[in-house]
Motif scaffolding. Structure first.
Motif, short mmCIF file in Angstrom:
data_model
loop_
_atom_site.label_atom_id
_atom_site.label_comp_id
_atom_site.label_asym_id
_atom_site.label_seq_id
_atom_site.Cartn_x
_atom_site.Cartn_y
_atom_site.Cartn_z
N THR A 15 0.84 -1.19 0.00
CA THR A 15 0.00 0.00 0.00
C THR A 15 0.88 1.24 0.00
O THR A 15 2.03 1.20 0.43
CB THR A 15 -0.94 0.04 1.22
OG1 THR A 15 -0.16 0.05 2.42
CG2 THR A 15 -1.89 -1.14 1.25
N ALA A 16 0.31 2.33 -0.48
CA ALA A 16 0.98 3.64 -0.46
C ALA A 16 0.08 4.59 0.32
O ALA A 16 -1.10 4.73 0.00
CB ALA A 16 1.20 4.15 -1.87
N GLU A 33 -3.78 3.74 -0.48
CA GLU A 33 -4.24 3.08 -1.70
C GLU A 33 -3.45 1.81 -1.93
O GLU A 33 -2.28 1.72 -1.58
CB GLU A 33 -4.07 4.00 -2.91
CG GLU A 33 -4.94 5.23 -2.80
CD GLU A 33 -5.20 5.88 -4.15
OE1 GLU A 33 -5.38 5.14 -5.14
OE2 GLU A 33 -5.20 7.11 -4.19
N LEU A 34 -4.10 0.83 -2.55
CA LEU A 34 -3.48 -0.44 -2.86
C LEU A 34 -2.56 -0.29 -4.06
O LEU A 34 -2.96 0.23 -5.10
CB LEU A 34 -4.55 -1.49 -3.17
CG LEU A 34 -4.04 -2.88 -3.53
CD1 LEU A 34 -3.38 -3.54 -2.32
CD2 LEU A 34 -5.19 -3.74 -4.04
N LEU A 35 -1.32 -0.76 -3.92
CA LEU A 35 -0.37 -0.77 -5.04
C LEU A 35 -0.37 -2.11 -5.76
O LEU A 35 -0.25 -2.17 -6.97
CB LEU A 35 1.04 -0.48 -4.55
CG LEU A 35 1.36 0.97 -4.20
CD1 LEU A 35 2.72 1.07 -3.56
CD2 LEU A 35 1.28 1.83 -5.44
N GLY A 36 -0.47 -3.19 -5.02
CA GLY A 36 -0.47 -4.51 -5.64
C GLY A 36 -0.51 -5.61 -4.61
O GLY A 36 -0.24 -5.39 -3.43
N VAL A 37 -0.85 -6.83 -5.07
CA VAL A 37 -0.94 -8.00 -4.21
C VAL A 37 -0.22 -9.14 -4.90
O VAL A 37 -0.35 -9.32 -6.11
CB VAL A 37 -2.41 -8.39 -3.95
CG1 VAL A 37 -2.51 -9.65 -3.10
CG2 VAL A 37 -3.17 -7.25 -3.30
N GLY A 38 0.54 -9.94 -4.15
CA GLY A 38 1.21 -11.09 -4.73
C GLY A 38 2.30 -11.61 -3.81
O GLY A 38 2.32 -11.32 -2.62
N THR A 72 -3.39 3.71 -9.44
CA THR A 72 -2.78 4.20 -8.20
C THR A 72 -1.49 4.94 -8.51
O THR A 72 -1.24 6.02 -7.98
CB THR A 72 -2.50 3.04 -7.23
OG1 THR A 72 -3.73 2.38 -6.95
CG2 THR A 72 -1.88 3.53 -5.94
N LEU A 73 -0.67 4.35 -9.38
CA LEU A 73 0.59 5.01 -9.74
C LEU A 73 0.35 6.37 -10.37
O LEU A 73 1.04 7.34 -10.07
CB LEU A 73 1.39 4.13 -10.71
CG LEU A 73 1.91 2.82 -10.13
CD1 LEU A 73 2.58 1.99 -11.21
CD2 LEU A 73 2.86 3.07 -8.98
N GLY A 74 -0.66 6.46 -11.21
CA GLY A 74 -0.98 7.74 -11.85
C GLY A 74 -1.45 8.79 -10.85
O GLY A 74 -1.05 9.95 -10.92
N ARG A 75 -2.31 8.39 -9.91
CA ARG A 75 -2.83 9.34 -8.91
C ARG A 75 -1.75 9.83 -7.96
O ARG A 75 -1.83 10.93 -7.45
CB ARG A 75 -3.96 8.70 -8.12
CG ARG A 75 -5.27 8.62 -8.85
CD ARG A 75 -6.40 8.17 -7.94
NE ARG A 75 -6.21 6.84 -7.40
CZ ARG A 75 -6.49 5.72 -8.05
NH1 ARG A 75 -6.95 5.76 -9.28
NH2 ARG A 75 -6.31 4.54 -7.48
N LEU A 76 -0.75 8.99 -7.71
CA LEU A 76 0.27 9.33 -6.70
C LEU A 76 1.59 9.77 -7.31
O LEU A 76 2.58 9.91 -6.60
CB LEU A 76 0.49 8.13 -5.78
CG LEU A 76 -0.74 7.68 -5.00
CD1 LEU A 76 -0.43 6.46 -4.15
CD2 LEU A 76 -1.32 8.79 -4.15
N PRO A 96 -9.00 -3.16 5.87
CA PRO A 96 -8.84 -2.27 4.72
C PRO A 96 -9.42 -0.90 5.00
O PRO A 96 -10.36 -0.76 5.78
CB PRO A 96 -9.61 -2.97 3.60
CG PRO A 96 -10.56 -3.87 4.31
CD PRO A 96 -9.93 -4.23 5.62
N VAL A 97 -8.87 0.11 4.37
CA VAL A 97 -9.38 1.46 4.50
C VAL A 97 -10.68 1.53 3.72
O VAL A 97 -10.74 1.13 2.56
CB VAL A 97 -8.37 2.49 3.94
CG1 VAL A 97 -8.96 3.88 3.95
CG2 VAL A 97 -7.09 2.44 4.74
N GLN A 98 -11.73 1.99 4.36
CA GLN A 98 -13.03 2.07 3.70
C GLN A 98 -13.56 3.48 3.81
O GLN A 98 -13.51 4.09 4.87
CB GLN A 98 -14.02 1.10 4.33
CG GLN A 98 -13.62 -0.34 4.17
CD GLN A 98 -14.63 -1.26 4.83
OE1 GLN A 98 -15.56 -0.81 5.47
NE2 GLN A 98 -14.43 -2.55 4.68
N GLU A 99 -14.06 3.98 2.70
CA GLU A 99 -14.68 5.29 2.73
C GLU A 99 -16.15 5.11 3.07
O GLU A 99 -16.76 4.12 2.69
CB GLU A 99 -14.56 5.96 1.37
CG GLU A 99 -13.14 6.32 1.03
CD GLU A 99 -13.06 7.08 -0.26
OE1 GLU A 99 -14.04 7.79 -0.60
OE2 GLU A 99 -12.04 6.98 -0.93
#
Length: 117
Positions: A15-16, A33-38, A72-76, A96-99
């Motif tokens: 996450t970032a 925000e989530l960057l990736g999972v693996g 996510t990369l674009g927004r940050l 998880p962060v929830q709005e």
């Protein structure tokens, strides 16, 4: 969990987080925000001519590119963030962060000040 306590190949979520002071200076809100999972991996690298340890996640679907979420990369882009690695579900105790959803329905005039028109 501290990064040094995690082992390569653990299922992880990256996450970032945009910290509040940086978000305020950028005119945006603090968020995670989530960057990736693996599968987690580490790679020796350098940053500002100093040794560093890079961290990443290798997706399970076998993709060879776009390992991190492009949106996510674009927004940050060009914003200082804090990167965190979390053990991935089902073992992670992180929530998880929830709005909060907007509970007002569009076009619903009954909630406007002064009652219905």
């Amino acid at each position: 969990m501290q990064l040094r306590e995690m082992k390569a190949a653990h299922a992880a979520a990256l996450t970032a987080t945009v910290p509040a002071p940086i978000a305020q200076a950028e005119g945006r809100r603090a968020c995670t925000e989530l960057l990736g999972v693996g599968a987690l991996f580490f790679e020796r690298s350098s940053w500002n001519d100093r040794p560093a340890l890079a961290v990443g996640v290798r997706p399970r679907d076998g993709r060879q590119a776009w390992w991190l979420e492009p949106g996510t990369l674009g927004r940050l882009k060009d914003i200082q963030v804090q990167i965190e690695a979390h053990r991935s579900w089902p073992r992670c105790a992180c929530l998880p962060v929830q709005e909060k959803p907007d509970r007002r329905k569009r076009g619903d005039r009954s909630r406007r000040r002064g009652g219905a028109l």
